[in-house]
Design a protein around this motif. Sequence first.
Motif, PDB file in Angstrom:
ATOM      1  N   SER A   4     -52.511  44.863 -27.866  1.00  0.00           N
ATOM      2  CA  SER A   4     -51.580  43.776 -28.194  1.00  0.00           C
ATOM      3  C   SER A   4     -52.302  42.454 -28.451  1.00  0.00           C
ATOM      4  O   SER A   4     -51.667  41.443 -28.668  1.00  0.00           O
ATOM      5  N   THR A   5     -53.636  42.461 -28.407  1.00  0.00           N
ATOM      6  CA  THR A   5     -54.366  41.213 -28.634  1.00  0.00           C
ATOM      7  C   THR A   5     -54.024  40.628 -30.004  1.00  0.00           C
ATOM      8  O   THR A   5     -54.054  41.333 -31.007  1.00  0.00           O
ATOM      9  N   VAL A   6     -53.703  39.346 -30.008  1.00  0.00           N
ATOM     10  CA  VAL A   6     -53.448  38.680 -31.280  1.00  0.00           C
ATOM     11  C   VAL A   6     -54.765  38.517 -32.026  1.00  0.00           C
ATOM     12  O   VAL A   6     -55.756  38.058 -31.441  1.00  0.00           O
ATOM     13  N   ARG A   7     -54.783  38.944 -33.273  1.00  0.00           N
ATOM     14  CA  ARG A   7     -55.986  38.782 -34.099  1.00  0.00           C
ATOM     15  C   ARG A   7     -55.583  38.183 -35.435  1.00  0.00           C
ATOM     16  O   ARG A   7     -54.721  38.697 -36.131  1.00  0.00           O
ATOM     17  N   THR A   8     -56.195  37.089 -35.761  1.00  0.00           N
ATOM     18  CA  THR A   8     -55.900  36.421 -37.037  1.00  0.00           C
ATOM     19  C   THR A   8     -57.188  36.340 -37.830  1.00  0.00           C
ATOM     20  O   THR A   8     -58.269  36.608 -37.310  1.00  0.00           O
ATOM     21  N   ARG A   9     -57.051  35.946 -39.077  1.00  0.00           N
ATOM     22  CA  ARG A   9     -58.260  35.816 -39.902  1.00  0.00           C
ATOM     23  C   ARG A   9     -58.037  34.760 -40.965  1.00  0.00           C
ATOM     24  O   ARG A   9     -56.919  34.392 -41.307  1.00  0.00           O
ATOM     25  N   ILE A  10     -59.161  34.239 -41.453  1.00  0.00           N
ATOM     26  CA  ILE A  10     -59.108  33.440 -42.677  1.00  0.00           C
ATOM     27  C   ILE A  10     -60.036  34.175 -43.641  1.00  0.00           C
ATOM     28  O   ILE A  10     -61.099  34.651 -43.250  1.00  0.00           O
ATOM     29  N   ALA A  11     -59.584  34.275 -44.892  1.00  0.00           N
ATOM     30  CA  ALA A  11     -60.297  35.155 -45.823  1.00  0.00           C
ATOM     31  C   ALA A  11     -60.565  34.452 -47.148  1.00  0.00           C
ATOM     32  O   ALA A  11     -60.051  34.845 -48.185  1.00  0.00           O
ATOM     33  N   PRO A  12     -61.349  33.397 -47.131  1.00  0.00           N
ATOM     34  CA  PRO A  12     -61.564  32.668 -48.385  1.00  0.00           C
ATOM     35  C   PRO A  12     -62.382  33.455 -49.410  1.00  0.00           C
ATOM     36  O   PRO A  12     -63.217  34.284 -49.041  1.00  0.00           O
ATOM     37  N   SER A  13     -62.104  33.206 -50.666  1.00  0.00           N
ATOM     38  CA  SER A  13     -62.896  33.779 -51.756  1.00  0.00           C
ATOM     39  C   SER A  13     -63.971  32.757 -52.119  1.00  0.00           C
ATOM     40  O   SER A  13     -63.645  31.595 -52.347  1.00  0.00           O
ATOM     41  N   PRO A  14     -65.221  33.176 -52.179  1.00  0.00           N
ATOM     42  CA  PRO A  14     -66.290  32.196 -52.442  1.00  0.00           C
ATOM     43  C   PRO A  14     -66.450  31.906 -53.931  1.00  0.00           C
ATOM     44  O   PRO A  14     -67.503  32.107 -54.515  1.00  0.00           O
ATOM     45  N   THR A  15     -65.363  31.457 -54.535  1.00  0.00           N
ATOM     46  CA  THR A  15     -65.401  31.148 -55.968  1.00  0.00           C
ATOM     47  C   THR A  15     -65.304  29.638 -56.154  1.00  0.00           C
ATOM     48  O   THR A  15     -64.973  29.163 -57.228  1.00  0.00           O
ATOM     49  N   GLY A  16     -65.556  28.896 -55.103  1.00  0.00           N
ATOM     50  CA  GLY A  16     -65.489  27.436 -55.159  1.00  0.00           C
ATOM     51  C   GLY A  16     -65.528  26.938 -53.738  1.00  0.00           C
ATOM     52  O   GLY A  16     -65.775  27.713 -52.812  1.00  0.00           O
ATOM     53  N   PHE A  40     -60.158  35.341 -33.689  1.00  0.00           N
ATOM     54  CA  PHE A  40     -60.078  34.792 -35.038  1.00  0.00           C
ATOM     55  C   PHE A  40     -61.280  35.306 -35.834  1.00  0.00           C
ATOM     56  O   PHE A  40     -62.423  35.182 -35.392  1.00  0.00           O
ATOM     57  N   VAL A  41     -60.986  35.905 -36.984  1.00  0.00           N
ATOM     58  CA  VAL A  41     -62.033  36.551 -37.786  1.00  0.00           C
ATOM     59  C   VAL A  41     -62.254  35.761 -39.078  1.00  0.00           C
ATOM     60  O   VAL A  41     -61.286  35.297 -39.690  1.00  0.00           O
ATOM     61  N   LEU A  42     -63.501  35.619 -39.473  1.00  0.00           N
ATOM     62  CA  LEU A  42     -63.816  34.988 -40.759  1.00  0.00           C
ATOM     63  C   LEU A  42     -64.305  36.068 -41.722  1.00  0.00           C
ATOM     64  O   LEU A  42     -65.263  36.795 -41.424  1.00  0.00           O
ATOM     65  N   ARG A  43     -63.616  36.167 -42.832  1.00  0.00           N
ATOM     66  CA  ARG A  43     -63.941  37.212 -43.815  1.00  0.00           C
ATOM     67  C   ARG A  43     -64.164  36.558 -45.166  1.00  0.00           C
ATOM     68  O   ARG A  43     -63.363  35.716 -45.581  1.00  0.00           O
ATOM     69  N   ILE A  44     -65.225  36.938 -45.813  1.00  0.00           N
ATOM     70  CA  ILE A  44     -65.532  36.372 -47.127  1.00  0.00           C
ATOM     71  C   ILE A  44     -65.120  37.394 -48.181  1.00  0.00           C
ATOM     72  O   ILE A  44     -65.694  38.483 -48.251  1.00  0.00           O
ATOM     73  N   GLU A  45     -64.126  37.039 -48.980  1.00  0.00           N
ATOM     74  CA  GLU A  45     -63.597  37.983 -49.972  1.00  0.00           C
ATOM     75  C   GLU A  45     -64.324  37.780 -51.310  1.00  0.00           C
ATOM     76  O   GLU A  45     -63.860  37.043 -52.179  1.00  0.00           O
ATOM     77  N   ASP A  46     -65.464  38.475 -51.399  1.00  0.00           N
ATOM     78  CA  ASP A  46     -66.389  38.229 -52.513  1.00  0.00           C
ATOM     79  C   ASP A  46     -66.368  39.338 -53.561  1.00  0.00           C
ATOM     80  O   ASP A  46     -67.375  39.593 -54.214  1.00  0.00           O
ATOM     81  N   THR A  47     -65.210  40.003 -53.695  1.00  0.00           N
ATOM     82  CA  THR A  47     -65.189  41.131 -54.643  1.00  0.00           C
ATOM     83  C   THR A  47     -65.036  40.683 -56.098  1.00  0.00           C
ATOM     84  O   THR A  47     -65.184  41.484 -57.003  1.00  0.00           O
ATOM     85  N   ASP A  48     -64.713  39.417 -56.303  1.00  0.00           N
ATOM     86  CA  ASP A  48     -64.699  38.906 -57.678  1.00  0.00           C
ATOM     87  C   ASP A  48     -66.145  38.531 -58.006  1.00  0.00           C
ATOM     88  O   ASP A  48     -66.554  37.376 -57.922  1.00  0.00           O
ATOM     89  N   ASP A  72     -64.568  34.346 -33.945  1.00  0.00           N
ATOM     90  CA  ASP A  72     -65.044  35.295 -32.940  1.00  0.00           C
ATOM     91  C   ASP A  72     -65.732  36.483 -33.588  1.00  0.00           C
ATOM     92  O   ASP A  72     -66.493  37.186 -32.928  1.00  0.00           O
ATOM     93  N   GLU A  73     -65.437  36.709 -34.853  1.00  0.00           N
ATOM     94  CA  GLU A  73     -66.059  37.813 -35.586  1.00  0.00           C
ATOM     95  C   GLU A  73     -66.336  37.381 -36.996  1.00  0.00           C
ATOM     96  O   GLU A  73     -65.539  36.669 -37.593  1.00  0.00           O
ATOM     97  N   GLY A  74     -67.434  37.881 -37.550  1.00  0.00           N
ATOM     98  CA  GLY A  74     -67.741  37.578 -38.931  1.00  0.00           C
ATOM     99  C   GLY A  74     -68.877  36.581 -39.030  1.00  0.00           C
ATOM    100  O   GLY A  74     -69.510  36.262 -38.024  1.00  0.00           O
ATOM    101  N   PRO A  75     -69.172  36.062 -40.203  1.00  0.00           N
ATOM    102  CA  PRO A  75     -68.440  36.393 -41.423  1.00  0.00           C
ATOM    103  C   PRO A  75     -68.666  37.850 -41.867  1.00  0.00           C
ATOM    104  O   PRO A  75     -69.790  38.328 -41.857  1.00  0.00           O
ATOM    105  N   VAL A  76     -67.548  38.479 -42.222  1.00  0.00           N
ATOM    106  CA  VAL A  76     -67.598  39.824 -42.771  1.00  0.00           C
ATOM    107  C   VAL A  76     -67.535  39.682 -44.292  1.00  0.00           C
ATOM    108  O   VAL A  76     -66.670  38.963 -44.803  1.00  0.00           O
ATOM    109  N   TYR A  77     -68.462  40.322 -44.988  1.00  0.00           N
ATOM    110  CA  TYR A  77     -68.494  40.233 -46.452  1.00  0.00           C
ATOM    111  C   TYR A  77     -67.934  41.517 -47.041  1.00  0.00           C
ATOM    112  O   TYR A  77     -68.422  42.608 -46.729  1.00  0.00           O
ATOM    113  N   GLN A  78     -66.939  41.385 -47.885  1.00  0.00           N
ATOM    114  CA  GLN A  78     -66.319  42.592 -48.439  1.00  0.00           C
ATOM    115  C   GLN A  78     -67.298  43.416 -49.261  1.00  0.00           C
ATOM    116  O   GLN A  78     -67.249  44.635 -49.242  1.00  0.00           O
TER     117      GLN A  78
END
Length: 480
Positions: A4-16, A40-48, A72-78
């Motif tokens: 039940s742990t709350v887990r959130t993320r921010i997932a910016p695209s590194p296009t700017g 809180f997870v940081l994810r880099i959405e770099d598939t573009d 708490d986790e990341g940055p994870v790179y797609q």
Amino acid sequence: MSTSTVRTRIAPSPTGFLHLGTARTALYSWAFARHHGGEFVLRIEDTDVARSTQDSVDQILAAMAWLGLGHDEGPVYQMQRLDRYQQVIEQMIAAGTAYRCYATPDELDAMREAQKARGEKTRYDGRWRPAPGKPLPAVPAGVKPVVRFANPADGVVTWNDLVKGPISISNTEIDDLIIQRPPADDAPEGTPGVPTYNFAVVVDDWDMRITHVFRGDEHINNTPWQINIWRAMAGGTPLPNYGHCPIILGDDGLKLSKRRGAVSVTAYEDAGYLPEGMLNYLARLGWSHGDDELFSLEQMVQWFDGSHLAKSPAQWDPAKLAWVNAQHLKAADDSRLAALVAGQLGKRGITSANAALADGRLAAMCALFKDRCSTTVELADWLAMYFAPVTPSDEERAAHLGDVIRPALATLAAQLDTASWDKAGIAAAMKATLGAHGLKMPQLAMPLRVLVCGRAQTPSVDAVLALFEKKIVVERLQCF
Ligand code: GLU
């Protein structure tokens, strides 16, 4: 970690750079996780691949670090997870929830043209979608297929949005989305394809056990695909809760854009804002806690439970931001401000402030001037006079530096030269000069300020002068 742990993320695209809107959703995601003791997870959405750059990644990480929204986790790179996406693609193809499509761009153009000519909405017509008893076209030679998601043909996707309330979108509105593109032509044999946003985001939110997604409302139309893909791959596993925050409008009421005031978060750092001022202001652009306008990050964490999020767009108000920042500046520790101001002065080539930083004088200067500033840039504008020559305007000269005051300023220079260099000593030197020349305080203090500080309005002149090196004050008086 309990399920039940709350887990959130921010997932910016590194296009700017990190946009203000993304910074706001990062803050909400971070505060919500902290409020619930979650992660809180940081994810880099770099598939573009064509538009993603390392420079943007660096800028995003720097902006997040400056804001102090620690992950708490990341940055994870797609792009480092391609094998995982490939694995899910294969499972979905095997399960019949995804399929290869060999339609060429020319064919798809022709398909859309024909739909337009018939007055229909343009959409993929499902020509490669398998169905019982349906003959598929022959696989053309030399065409690398994309993979499409077999979206349910009918039914309605509904979710209870944390911000907007219940939203329903019919499956007939959406078509079979491309979820994976083939690898580049020159990629080595066996390289997996590149997933598209709507697919990678779901695999990641699932793998990373994300429970709450806060993001901009431009993604509302993507959400039905994501929910359908989630159900196709994760079965009955509970979906994340989605919260779509309205866009931020510029002060002209139009969408904040590069041309209309949207600069990077780091540009605000350069412009002398404090992270706590930025976060306080951003928080209020779409969320409220009663009438509270000023609060700390700790208070926000205490209060931010996902309720009271605004449904309608807020307007960016630079004057309000400056006011909020000014309040945080006043409350900020003087030594911290001194280090920031030394950095600002350094950018102007004024490195002599470093000695004043080291001996505490710069902190005392910040204490004296911070009440009249909104940013550390404004503070540096004031404090530059302590380290670099000043040039009073012609108006100030004409108003305050007439010939009649010359003798008194000469006396004052001599008095100050031998004065003990503190507020009391300076006040005594001024008093002696006033007496000797039969002047009133403003008649002497204004010209003194103009010559030494370059302007006629300052805080109490003895306090201002005491922080100068005596030599500089005497020299500036003697130059007149
Ligand atoms: N990469 C997406 C964006 O920057 C993330 C959207 C999401 O949070 O799902 O808009």
